[in-house]
Design an enzyme around this catalytic site. Structure first.
Site: not given
Ligand SMILES: Cc1ncc(C[n+]2csc(CCOP(=O)(O)OP(=O)(O)O)c2C)c(N)n1
Lengths: 354, 324
Positions: B60, B82, B129
């Site tokens: 972000e 998001q 959220h």
């Molecule tokens: C700081 C932040 N940005 C966005 C989100 C929304 N979000 C939740 S999971 C995710 C993807 C995360 O991917 P990754 O780090 O590869 O872990 P995975 O979920 O695949 O286990 C996003 C964008 C969040 N929870 N926290």
């Protein structure tokens, strides 16, 4: 003046058990038959849990749920290399890890049903509440490891995060602090190929995530994250090294998110069935079963017994969970400060009466 | 005219601006192939290409920081964060940089960027959220803060935000993303930033809200069934807020209730009340009442409804002011 090469680097990849259950005995970590069975039983238990939780969400019996299917070996293999008082900083996809770390199953369900009480770690294990923001917890792990070093507790600290998280500044700050202060921290990346819809190759231009450790002055290793022995070995090595005062390690577990990102996601929008099927062949459970069969550690009767036992354990937890009393609304005021502020007292009375 | 909910109104607004100005780019996590986790950018990458509707790495601070760079060098970035809970990573970029580009460069550089983000509780989402942080962002001089409450305003305010010469935070009420459908014009129109909307005229009491709370106020008024004549104001822009409309109304009614879902301490009601006290104190028949969430972190889904202002609490607030 000719140009010189100052640094060159190599990144190791570790696999002990291949997709067909063939084991490289030279690399095989020291594990007793009992320990191998324990690992298997935990993997089955959390897989049954994951499916059950998903089903319950679909039936409206649970809130949003985040599946970890495909990542069981990464979560169980690493958990088995830890001591109870080691500090674990999990993420939202760590439900399996938490169960392997003695977090009561009832509470895991409670959490996913929107009830804070689910987060409270049992007294005898140091499981920090899961991080919902991506990646913000790795630096806490570096800090907790630092405290262990300063206080001489012999604990190590480990954080779990996805491939997406490595794009955040938080990741780099955590790695840098860990390196600079040479703390007993392990960074475990479950590279499941996706951050929601964004593929790993669009997340970073680095060929591996493991190599990012090099820039911070410590080791990074890539392991087959669906091979529970490889994950166990890499974690055990990293943990032993950390406990011996030799600093942090980054472990990249190459795995796959077999399910949608969460129960609100539809992965068919951004990946093909063929891709998922190809990864299915690497399944952590199947190859472990093949191996155990060869070693006479598993037969059909044992397999059935474990599955049945796991289902019973989960069903029992579900029954218990569904009987829980709703939280007291006053609860939201109770844990904000050690002592409620005058404003909170007034608001609580206004909202909920005396 | 096209029937549209709030999410679709965002899509229409973005499509219109992408088509109008080739320097407009949309960037964020999962906004491209996936069309956004709420589908607010659905189809836009197909239509405008991956160079203009861009899936970024998960960062972000990176998204907002890079948007500042894009903006100062001639682009019109519309960044998506998001969920509003992830606005605090880039807070530093917004506060220390976006808000000060014009001031520090004496107008040599400007930062016309828009950061869209869904906010608000009441949908049993995961923790962190859904917080309402509008007053935090409004405590930064140099940032505008907009919160639409219906599809028509969403498209009109978004177009205004994208054309605005300064940085704008565009707070989208997640809870009513799909709850309200309206006919909205297909052609270009603007809802000006800084103008409140009087949704209902009245002479006994002024009721002020924004975002998702507007609908809850409307439900409360329905239940009140004309017992009092209430003037309902949708603030629409938090910073710069429309003091003129607020004060004119309070001077007329002499009574005021302010509803917000952010917690009470330092919530935006405090600012509105201060300005009412400064400029209309002698017109007041009763102290202004705030109906807000309590000073606790937004609880998880199970207790969310105890936290959020609802119809009953709003009615109680109205009675308190009316019976003073
Ligand atoms: C700081 C932040 N940005 C966005 C989100 C929304 N979000 C939740 S999971 C995710 C993807 C995360 O991917 P990754 O780090 O590869 O872990 P995975 O979920 O695949 O286990 C996003 C964008 C969040 N929870 N926290």
């Amino acid at each position: 003046m000719p140009k010189k090469v100052l640094k060159d680097f190599e990144i190791e990849y570790l696999q002990v058990l291949d997709e067909n259950g063939n084991c490289d005995e030279k690399l095989m970590p020291k594990l007793s038959n009992e320990e191998i069975k324990k690992i298997y039983e935990m993997i089955i238990l959390i897989r049954v849990f994951d499916q059950k939780a998903f089903n319950m969400q679909r039936q409206g019996r649970l809130g949003t749920y985040i599946q970890f299917k495909g990542q069981e070996a990464s979560q169980v293999g690493s958990a088995m290399a830890l001591k109870d008082d080691d500090f674990v900083f999990p993420m939202y996809r760590s439900s399996g890890l938490l169960i392997a770390r003695k977090h009561p199953i009832v509470q895991v369900l409670q959490y996913w049903n929107g009830d804070e009480r689910g987060l409270k770690s049992p007294d005898n294990v140091n499981n920090f509440p899961i991080s919902i923001p991506v990646g913000t917890h790795m630096i806490h792990s570096a800090g907790a490891a630092w405290a262990a070093k300063l206080r001489g507790t012999k604990q190590i600290s480990i954080s779990y995060f996805g491939d997406g998280a490595t794009s955040k500044g938080d990741f780099h700050e955590a790695m840098n602090f860990a390196g600079v202060f040479n703390v007993p921290a392990v960074f475990l990346c479950e590279n499941n190929q996706f951050a929601i819809s964004v593929h790993r190759k669009d997340q970073t231009k680095s060929e591996t995530i493991a190599q990012k450790a090099i820039a911070y002055g410590f080791e990074g290793i890539q392991v087959d994250g669906m091979d529970v022995f490889a994950v166990y070995k890499a974690t055990k090595d990293a943990v032993d090294k950390a406990r011996a005062g030799k600093g942090p390690t980054l472990i990249e577990c190459v795995t796959y998110r077999m399910a949608d990102h969460s129960t609100s996601d539809d992965a068919s929008r951004y990946r093909t069935k063929e891709e998922v099927q190809a990864w299915q062949k690497k399944d952590p459970v199947e190859r472990l079963e093949k191996y155990m069969r060869k070693k006479n550690l598993l037969d059909d009767a044992y397999k059935e017994k474990i599955l049945k036992q796991s289902k019973e354990t989960i069903e029992k937890a579900v029954t218990q969970f569904e009987k829980l009393e709703a939280p007291d609304p006053k609860d939201m005021f109770n844990y904000v400060f050690a002592e409620m502020t005058p404003q909170q007292k007034e608001e609580m009375e206004e909202l909920l009466g005396k | 005219m096209v029937v549209s909910n709030i999410v679709q109104a965002v899509t229409h607004g973005l499509r219109q601006e992408l088509a109008r100005d080739k320097n407009v780019v949309v960037l964020g996590e999962d906004v491209g192939v996936n069309g956004g986790v709420f589908r607010a950018t659905d189809g836009l990458q197909k239509e405008f290409g991956a160079d203009r509707v861009i899936d970024t790495p998960l960062a972000e601070l990176g998204i907002v920081g890079a948007s500042i760079g894009l903006a100062v060098n001639g682009m019109k970035p519309v960044a998506e964060i998001q969920f509003s809970g992830f606005m605090y990573g880039p807070f530093d970029q917004l506060l220390s940089h976006a808000a000060r580009v014009r001031m520090r460069s004496r107008g040599r550089f400007t930062c016309p960027l828009v950061v869209r983000t869904p906010y608000g509780a009441g949908i049993r989402a995961l923790e962190l959220h859904c917080e309402s942080g509008e007053s935090m962002f409004s405590n930064i001089a140099g940032l505008k803060m907009v919160v639409p409450s219906n599809p028509y305003d969403t498209k009109g305010l978004l177009a205004a935000a994208i054309r605005d010469p300064d940085p704008v935070i565009f707070y989208e009420p997640m809870r009513i993303y799909r709850a309200i459908k309206q006919d909205i014009p297909e052609k270009e129109y603007f809802v000006p930033i800084g103008k409140a909307n009087v949704l209902q005229e009245g002479k006994d009491l002024t009721l002020i809200a924004w975002g998702a709370m507007v609908k809850v106020c409307q439900d409360a008024l329905e239940k009140l069934n004309n017992k009092y004549s209430v003037q309902l104001i949708d603030l629409r822009t938090i910073n710069p807020y429309d003091a003129e409309t607020v004060l004119a109304s309070v001077k007329k009614t002499g009574r005021c209730v302010i509803v917000h879902e952010a917690i009470r301490t330092c919530g935006f009601a405090a600012e509105l009340i201060a300005s009412i006290n400064e400029k209309a104190l002698l017109n007041l028949e009763a102290p202004v009442v705030r109906v807000t969430s309590p000073d606790v972190p937004l609880p998880f889904a199970k207790l969310e409804n105890y936290f959020l202002p609802d119809v009953n609490r709003i009615l109680k607030g109205i009675e308190k002011v009316m019976s003073f």
